[in-house]
Write an enzyme that holds these catalytic residues in place. Sequence first.
Site, PDB file in Angstrom:
ATOM      1  CB  SER A 140       0.600  -0.036  13.152  1.00  0.00           C
ATOM      2  OG  SER A 140       1.045  -0.920  12.998  1.00  0.00           O
ATOM      3  CG  ASP A 145       0.976   0.738   5.650  1.00  0.00           C
ATOM      4  OD1 ASP A 145       2.090   0.018   5.259  1.00  0.00           O
ATOM      5  OD2 ASP A 145       0.666   0.552   6.327  1.00  0.00           O
ATOM      6  CG  HIS A 198       2.173   1.511   9.197  1.00  0.00           C
ATOM      7  ND1 HIS A 198       1.551   1.336   8.794  1.00  0.00           N
ATOM      8  CD2 HIS A 198       2.416   1.772  10.354  1.00  0.00           C
ATOM      9  CE1 HIS A 198       1.221   0.213   9.579  1.00  0.00           C
ATOM     10  NE2 HIS A 198       1.896   0.727  10.715  1.00  0.00           N
TER      11      HIS A 198
END
Length: 510
Positions: free
Chosen positions: A208, A439, A467
């Site tokens: 991320s 995602d 994610h």
Amino acid sequence: MRITTLLAAGLGITGLLAGAVPATAQPVTPSALTWGPCPREQKELVQAGAECAHLTVPLDYADPGGRTIRIAVSRVKAKDQAHRRGILLSNPGGPGGQGLATTVGLRTTLKQVADQYDLIGFDPRFLGGSTPIQCDPAEAPEQPRTTTSPRLDFEDTVRRSRSTALRCARHNDNKALLPHASSRNVARDMDAIRAALGERRLSYYGVSYGADLGAVYTQMFPRRADRIVLDSSTDPEATQYELFRRAGRPLEEGLDEWASWTARHADTYRLGRTGPEVRATVQKLLDNAERRPVAIAGTRLGAPLLRLFLRQFVQHQEDDAALARTVRTLVDAAAGKETEPNPELAGMLDFLNSPDVDDAMTGGAVFMCGDAGWPAGGWPRDPETYWRNTVRSRGDQPVFGPLVNGMTAPCAFWQTTPKERATRIGNDVPVLMLQARRDNNVPYDGALALHRKLRASRLVTADIRSHGVFARGAEGRTPVPCADRAVTDYLGGGALPVTDVTCPAPGGTR
């Protein structure tokens, strides 16, 4: 938010220019590391036999002889010294995530490959054990309204954002620290850790925001990057606010997918027998909460919090049942029925009512507002811009549009400005990238955009709603064996895949 990096060797003129510090800066000689026991509260590190230290680095790398801060670092030495490959750092995302124990947590999936590295964890500057930034205490929260409106909810958000920015600016000498809260400086701190450990290069895994941080590192220090893995990254041409807004449509698509699943389990959850019926149930819950917040467990939940809960659960397909249970509970509570929160909802309510919530939100704001642009920054100064975007979004993003277009961070009122421009990505450093095709936190097209900028990268795609792709099994989710093998093979010394890879859906179709 996760709202949670990576690359390796190869070099272009773009990378050299982007990595340059101001001409007035002098080379930094990092302080020596004195290792000792890790804090007792870091149970995972203690159990792993890790050692911990603090590294002194410049607050401002353009002024290496000036004020310093301390970066908390952990280490588990390589068990397989005969095949030792170097050091492996990581970042868990956020921005605002602490990472002292993150690399140790990768051992379950990396298996014997983990034994070939010194596993290095660190808290990014101003977080956790790294000269943490604190803000003045928040005022006691007002009793939530019994009735409200979308505009009143928005004005509440603006008021809280303004208060957060002021509280952070006036605490101690935060105004001197906050301009140096940037991804570029965290990348410099990472390189200082590398130098202090006496290593020529570092390997890295980031997810991320951590993936974006890794891209920043390789742009700034291309010769220092060894084996880099970027999991769930974003478009390097977009700002943080733009990235939030772009998630709206994928989130709605994720909710459609969940609604279809829930309709197939209509007898269990009683939310509708078709996907559209389930969506209508959710929309009715939100519409009512925008007039009268849902009362449950001594708390009243307005539509903004309900949207936040929905977003948290819809990220991962394994959370479909948890989301269905939560919506069922909220629908019953909104109807005035006596009901107790289901375990997942109870956990979120406990966090919202805990003293930790302010610190958790502050850590993210420090970097979302501290960066000039990607991987953060770009927040409009006029509150009415957020309101107009929110209103426009309701047409085709009725559930998540008001959330992702709103004032998620207090940056409109931030009292300091970034010291540097955003990092421009464009290089031929070899990198292994991972991305889930569905995602809805950081959408797939953003990873494709970064993939094009990282010209020597290879992309491993997983056809899942998730994610984060690597090490899902360690989190209790369905693993993606193809992706896990790609990472362990690469970090273990193998070559990048010859071409991009698409992994089969794990565990069959849903």
